[in-house]
Design an enzyme around this catalytic site. Structure first.
Site, PDB file in Angstrom:
ATOM      1  N   LYS A 111      10.186  -3.548 -10.308  1.00 16.79           N
ATOM      2  CA  LYS A 111       9.390  -3.471 -11.537  1.00 16.79           C
ATOM      3  C   LYS A 111       8.799  -2.070 -11.639  1.00 16.79           C
ATOM      4  O   LYS A 111       8.228  -1.561 -10.673  1.00 16.79           O
ATOM      5  CB  LYS A 111       8.279  -4.524 -11.462  1.00 16.79           C
ATOM      6  CG  LYS A 111       7.489  -4.727 -12.731  1.00 16.79           C
ATOM      7  CD  LYS A 111       6.469  -5.844 -12.522  1.00 16.79           C
ATOM      8  CE  LYS A 111       5.586  -6.025 -13.731  1.00 16.79           C
ATOM      9  NZ  LYS A 111       4.535  -7.033 -13.491  1.00 16.79           N
ATOM     10  N   HIS A 113       6.501  -1.123 -14.028  1.00 18.42           N
ATOM     11  CA  HIS A 113       5.223  -1.093 -14.743  1.00 18.42           C
ATOM     12  C   HIS A 113       4.259  -2.063 -14.060  1.00 18.42           C
ATOM     13  O   HIS A 113       4.640  -2.779 -13.134  1.00 18.42           O
ATOM     14  CB  HIS A 113       5.425  -1.479 -16.211  1.00 18.42           C
ATOM     15  CG  HIS A 113       6.002  -2.853 -16.388  1.00 18.42           C
ATOM     16  ND1 HIS A 113       7.349  -3.118 -16.248  1.00 18.42           N
ATOM     17  CD2 HIS A 113       5.412  -4.041 -16.680  1.00 18.42           C
ATOM     18  CE1 HIS A 113       7.572  -4.403 -16.463  1.00 18.42           C
ATOM     19  NE2 HIS A 113       6.413  -4.985 -16.717  1.00 18.42           N
TER      20      HIS A 113
END
Length: 227
Positions: A111, A113
């Protein structure tokens, strides 16, 4: 030697859920197997309770055994199947055995963010980690999980398996022996069930045709030192 209650329950619940089947199945390795255990079908509350109770009982017993598992801080369940199994097992270790540990799992894709990263849950950096896996045939998945934890700064002190197929691995020995060696020696990879346990259940229930096929497969591919 008779099976433990939680072993019998897992076999029977697995069969009822269609997760454990006897017949003819082609494995990733190309071998034609007389049985198959798809842990992804262990997907109801009662079955998950049975499975995670069995994982928790196996871990608790291994922590008291010599040789056995060392103490650990985090239970790691590889995505995707390992996620609910690790969460449920951490809960039942606390509730039923008084053992308090964190749990973590990985994402298939990192991921970029929010909190970011590849792992979710209790941070593994600087922690002793026990990897939870379902079925070990060649051991590819469990080696991948070990590499993930190490890359994130954790120390893998052991692994726990739902089923050891007791087959010869890449180096001509049992996969279990190979993984044990990787993790520090004998006792580091306790298992809920082994192929021989399934054969014992078939024998106890008079399922002679399926047992004969299992025996034939064992003679061909079984890791004899793990019997």
């Amino acid at each position: 030697m008779s099976l433990e209650k939680y072993q019998t329950e897992l076999i029977e619940h697995g069969m009822a859920a269609g997760a454990l089947k006897f017949g003819t199945f082609t494995l990733k390795s190309g071998r034609s197997s007389p049985y198959f255990f798809n842990a992804g079908l262990l997907a109801s509350g009662p079955v998950l309770d049975t499975l995670c109770s069995a994982y928790a009982a196996t871990i608790a017993a291994a922590l008291k055994s010599t040789p056995g598992l060392p103490q650990f801080d985090v239970l790691f369940g590889p995505a995707y199947k390992g996620i609910p199994f690790a969460a449920g097992t951490a809960l039942l270790l606390h509730r039923d055995h008084g053992i308090s540990v964190g749990f973590a799992y990985d994402r298939k894709e990192a991921k970029d963010h929010g909190e970011g990263g590849i792992l979710v849950g209790t941070p593994v950096k600087g922690k002793r980690v026990l990897v939870l896996d379902d079925v070990a045939t060649a051991g590819t998945a469990i080696r991948g999980a070990i590499e993930t934890v190490i890359r994130e700064g954790g120390e893998v002190v052991g692994a726990v398996l739902m089923l050891d197929r007791q087959e010869v691995g890449k180096e001509g020995r049992s996969t279990l022996s190979e993984v044990e060696e990787l993790l520090g020696g004998k006792g580091r990879v306790p298992t809920i069930l082994k192929m021989k346990d399934l054969m014992r259940w078939l024998q106890d229930h008079g399922r002679t045709e399926e047992l004969a096929k299992m025996q034939e497969y064992w003679e061909k591919y079984g890791a004899k030192e793990s019997a």
